[in-house]
Write an enzyme that holds these catalytic residues in place. Structure first.
Site, PDB file in Angstrom:
ATOM      1  N   GLY A  32       8.198   4.170   1.754  1.00 41.24           N
ATOM      2  CA  GLY A  32       8.922   4.871   2.371  1.00 41.24           C
ATOM      3  C   GLY A  32      10.761   4.680   2.443  1.00 41.24           C
ATOM      4  CG  ASP A  56      11.120  13.295   8.408  1.00 40.50           C
ATOM      5  OD1 ASP A  56      10.712  14.432   7.130  1.00 40.50           O
ATOM      6  OD2 ASP A  56      11.268  12.587   7.704  1.00 40.50           O
ATOM      7  CB  ILE A  75      -0.708   0.056   1.353  1.00 42.18           C
ATOM      8  CG1 ILE A  75      -0.238  -0.037   2.855  1.00 42.18           C
ATOM      9  CG2 ILE A  75      -1.626  -0.922   1.129  1.00 42.18           C
ATOM     10  CD1 ILE A  75      -0.568  -0.505   3.530  1.00 42.18           C
ATOM     11  N   GLY A  76       1.949   1.108  -0.014  1.00 44.39           N
ATOM     12  CA  GLY A  76       2.962   2.076   0.289  1.00 44.39           C
ATOM     13  C   GLY A  76       4.668   2.239   0.417  1.00 44.39           C
ATOM     14  CB  VAL A  96       4.077   0.567   4.023  1.00 42.43           C
ATOM     15  CG1 VAL A  96       2.683   0.269   5.083  1.00 42.43           C
ATOM     16  CG2 VAL A  96       4.760   1.309   4.180  1.00 42.43           C
ATOM     17  CE1 TYR A 145      13.127   0.671   8.743  1.00 38.18           C
ATOM     18  CE2 TYR A 145      12.053  -0.703   8.453  1.00 38.18           C
ATOM     19  CZ  TYR A 145      12.465   0.287   9.285  1.00 38.18           C
ATOM     20  OH  TYR A 145      12.443  -1.079  10.110  1.00 38.18           O
ATOM     21  N   GLY A 146      11.886   1.739   3.822  1.00 35.97           N
ATOM     22  CA  GLY A 146      11.129   0.178   3.346  1.00 35.97           C
ATOM     23  C   GLY A 146       9.469   0.059   2.790  1.00 35.97           C
ATOM     24  CE  LYS A 179       8.382   2.259   9.242  1.00 36.56           C
ATOM     25  NZ  LYS A 179       8.539   3.515   9.821  1.00 36.56           N
TER      26      LYS A 179
END
Length: 732
Positions: free
Chosen positions: A441, A554, A438-439, A446, A443-444, A459
């Site tokens: 980022g 952030d 679904i996404g 999701v 970080y990695g 995540k």
């Protein structure tokens, strides 16, 4: 007036003379250089005139005054002597003693017939201070004789000038005519005396040809008279007609001896040849015998004239040789004088160089001693600093080891969150299927999944993420220790593979809803005021965390998640930093070795200096609040809003998808956001006392004006399902 060096007795007004009035001011050297470059051309002689002040008290003797000023006067002329010696200019020094400097200079110009006078422009620290009531350049220009040109020099350029109104007249004594009464001395003595007189005259004024003609005329007259006296015919001297070779009469001896000229040109001699002349003597009788005697007397006279001409020629040759030797001797004397001046200058330079070298050696010795002492002190400080650094490194190493052990124990034994295995994570995401993603980022990726019969967002740490493991541990540590209704809830984690399990929020991120990705409906202004107040409240909770405040670093709309009721929650605290309570405010700052955050949201002062405070999050909050009411990109947004407010066109920047904006309240909201986005930390408002109360007031205003047509309900009063098509764009 007392001249230091008396003027040259051989100076003639006909020769143009140049004088420079000098003193201790800064324009005197410029005046001397200018005079040498522009005036001293045909006559390489320059006169330096210095006016010394007279005694101020009658009790002081002249000897005391002279001894007191002699050293200053000597030092005054020293640089000019060396400069003139290098230029090949003859220098004459004149010291005048008078209380009235302009009058003394004017008297000297008048008496010595100076044709050009150069003076430096007046300054406050030199001539104007010494002669307080006089303006020397102005007085010279106004009162100098009309045969004298006056030049005022400032910094090597002519400041003002007055040229001579008429040329300098020849004031030499006019020539005297030879007397016709009495006879001159004998020929031998006459030739010697005339030769000497001609030598003096030629040496003084260069009139060689005129004096030679005079000498021949005198010799001719003397011989004729001598012969007439001894002749029985009794010839009359007055009846002898002599040829006139020149248009000018010769000067008498007194006239020549009174002139004062230097030798100024090559020797030119002339003689009178009377052999071809018709000498008509008046004879009293015309007898043959007397005629014979007259012819004999004429032959003897001619022989005598030849002998005298030969002697005169020899005398002229001797005189010419003497003149050449005198000129050579004068040139040698001048060269010797210049060599002496040059040697004196070199000696003085050598002495000064030796003194400077000694002083420099003493200074270097002192510097060396000071450097040795400083080096010893620095070595001691370095040893102490090395010892402290070693102790600090050991302490930091111990703290790092303890922290790693604590994190490791927290990862394996922390009971504050549930620990999932990788098999459970794979089962929940259908082995990380692309349909469940679904996404994405920093970080990695999701994924959406279901664990324990609960929708969750998982995540997953990307293997190539450089700071991923550190962010994973930071986020686990922060979210497992805090609970707040506006902070995202951490349900569990898989520490072996870096997987974080969050609660699933249906409406995705605030950024997606502001820009209406997935064709989502616009957010009403009441919901926007409520979201802003909730974000500020959660941020204040982080800043007041115990035992140490937390700085998010952030904060942006993409990290604000919304549930189905548009309740906002702050996520992605992997970059959060714990700062000591003493540096949580804007007075003392916590220095970071590297900055972190997102472009356009990061604090400019933190980005430049690396100094982190809780005010760094206030800047990010201000940019995000402006986006909430405008739904525009963050690049230059604060500048555009400020200009719109100044031009009274703020309503044009509000999100056009909302048609019922309360413009006055939105304007207050925008001004508060601009204060939060100030470039300097000290200009930003306090979160607890200014920002949160104002946002809560606006939220209450929205609640009070909210009608029954609430966002999220259909016309039948039923709640809209949360499975929107835009939920697939969620980013955590």
């Amino acid at each position: 007036m007392v001249p230091h060096f008396p003027p040259d007795d051989h100076t003639t007004p006909n020769i143009k003379s140049t004088a420079v009035a000098v003193d201790k001011d800064k324009n005197s050297p410029h005046a001397v250089r200018w005079a040498i470059d522009h005036l001293v051309i045909s006559n390489p002689v320059i006169i330096l005139i210095h006016v010394r002040h007279k005694l101020s008290t009658p009790n002081q003797s002249a000897g005391e005054a002279e001894s007191g000023d002699s050293h200053d006067t000597k030092d005054l002329f020293v640089p000019y002597r060396a400069y003139c010696a290098r230029k090949g200019i003859q220098l004459k020094e004149v010291v005048l003693e008078d209380n009235d400097a302009p009058k003394a200079l004017l008297d000297h110009i008048q008496k010595n017939c100076i044709s050009s006078i150069v003076v430096g422009a007046s300054t406050r620290n030199a001539l104007a201070r010494k002669f307080k009531a006089y303006d020397i350049p102005g007085s010279l220009i106004k009162s100098a004789p009309n045969f004298c040109s006056v030049y005022v020099i400032s910094k090597g350029k002519i400041l003002s000038a007055r040229t001579a109104l008429r040329p300098l007249a020849n004031t030499a004594t006019p020539p005297k005519q030879l007397s016709s009464v009495g006879l001159p001395p004998t020929p031998d003595h006459t030739s010697e005396e005339n030769g000497a007189r001609h030598a003096r005259t030629s040496w003084r004024n260069g009139g060689q040809e005129r004096m030679a003609m005079e000498r021949n005329n005198d010799v001719t007259r003397a011989t004729t008279r001598e012969r007439a006296r001894s002749s029985p015919t009794n010839m009359s001297v007055e009846n002898i007609e002599l040829p006139n070779r020149g248009s000018r009469t010769s000067f008498s001896r007194n006239s020549v001896s009174d002139e004062h000229h230097d030798y100024a040109g090559p020797m030119m001699f002339g003689s009178i040849d009377i052999s071809g002349q018709n000498l008509d003597f008046s004879i009293a009788t015309h007898s043959p015998r007397e005629s014979s005697l007259a012819r004999q007397s004429a032959r003897e006279l001619e022989a005598e004239m030849k002998r005298l001409r030969l002697e005169l020629k020899q005398t002229m040759e001797m005189y010419s040789s003497a003149c050449k030797e005198a000129i050579s001797a004068k040139n040698k004397a001048r060269e010797l004088h210049q060599w002496k001046l040059e040697e004196a200058r070199k000696f003085e330079e050598a002495r000064l160089a030796e003194e400077a070298a000694l002083a420099m050696a003493e200074l270097e010795k002192a510097k060396c001693k000071a450097a040795i002492e400083a080096a010893e002190a620095a070595q001691k400080l370095a040893e102490m600093e090395a010892q402290r650094r070693k102790e600090a490194e050991m302490k930091a190493k111990q703290e790092a080891e303890e922290k790693n052990r604590a994190l490791s124990a927290l990862t394996h034994n922390d009971i504050r969150y549930r620990k999932y295995t990788i098999e459970e994570i794979e089962a929940a995401t259908e082995k990380f299927s692309g349909s469940m993603k679904i996404g994405e980022g920093g970080y990695g990726p999701v994924y959406k999944g279901r664990l324990d019969h609960t929708p969750v967002a998982i995540k997953v740490l990307r293997p190539d993420a450089a700071q991923g493991r550190k962010q994973f541990q930071q986020e686990v540590e922060v979210l497992s220790c805090i609970r707040h209704p506006n902070m995202v809830l951490l349900l569990g984690a898989c520490s072996e593979y870096g997987c974080l399990v969050y609660e699933y929020l249906d409406n995705g991120s605030l950024e997606d809803r502001l820009f209406r990705r997935g064709n989502s409906p616009p957010i009403p202004w009441r919901k926007r005021f409520k979201i802003a107040a909730e974000i500020a409240t959660a941020l204040l909770f982080l800043h007041q965390a115990k035992p140490e405040p937390l700085v998010h670093r952030d904060l942006k709309p993409a990290n604000i998640l919304l549930d189905r009721n548009y309740v906002s929650k702050i996520s992605d605290v992997g970059l959060a930093r714990l700062v000591p309570p003493s540096v949580a405010n804007s007075v003392t700052q916590y220095h970071m070795t590297s900055t972190a955050g997102t472009f356009c949201y990061i604090d400019p002062e933190y980005q430049q200096t690396g100094k982190l405070t809780t005010k760094s999050d206030i800047y990010s909050l201000g940019i995000m609040l402006l986006q909430i009411i405008t739904a525009k990109p963050p690049m230059g947004l604060a500048h555009h809003v400020q200009r719109a407010i100044e031009r009274e066109r703020f309503a044009e920047l509000l999100d056009s998808t909302v048609t019922d904006w309360p413009v006055e309240e939105a304007l207050l909201f925008a001004k508060l956001s601009l204060k939060c986005a100030e470039l300097r930390k000290k200009d930003r408002p306090d979160l607890a006392t200014v920002v949160v109360p104002e946002l809560n007031r606006l939220r209450e205003l929205g609640r009070n004006s909210e009608t029954h047509n609430n966002y999220g309900y259909n016309n039948n009063g039923g709640h809209i399902e949360s499975h929107f098509g835009w939920a697939s764009h969620i980013r955590i």
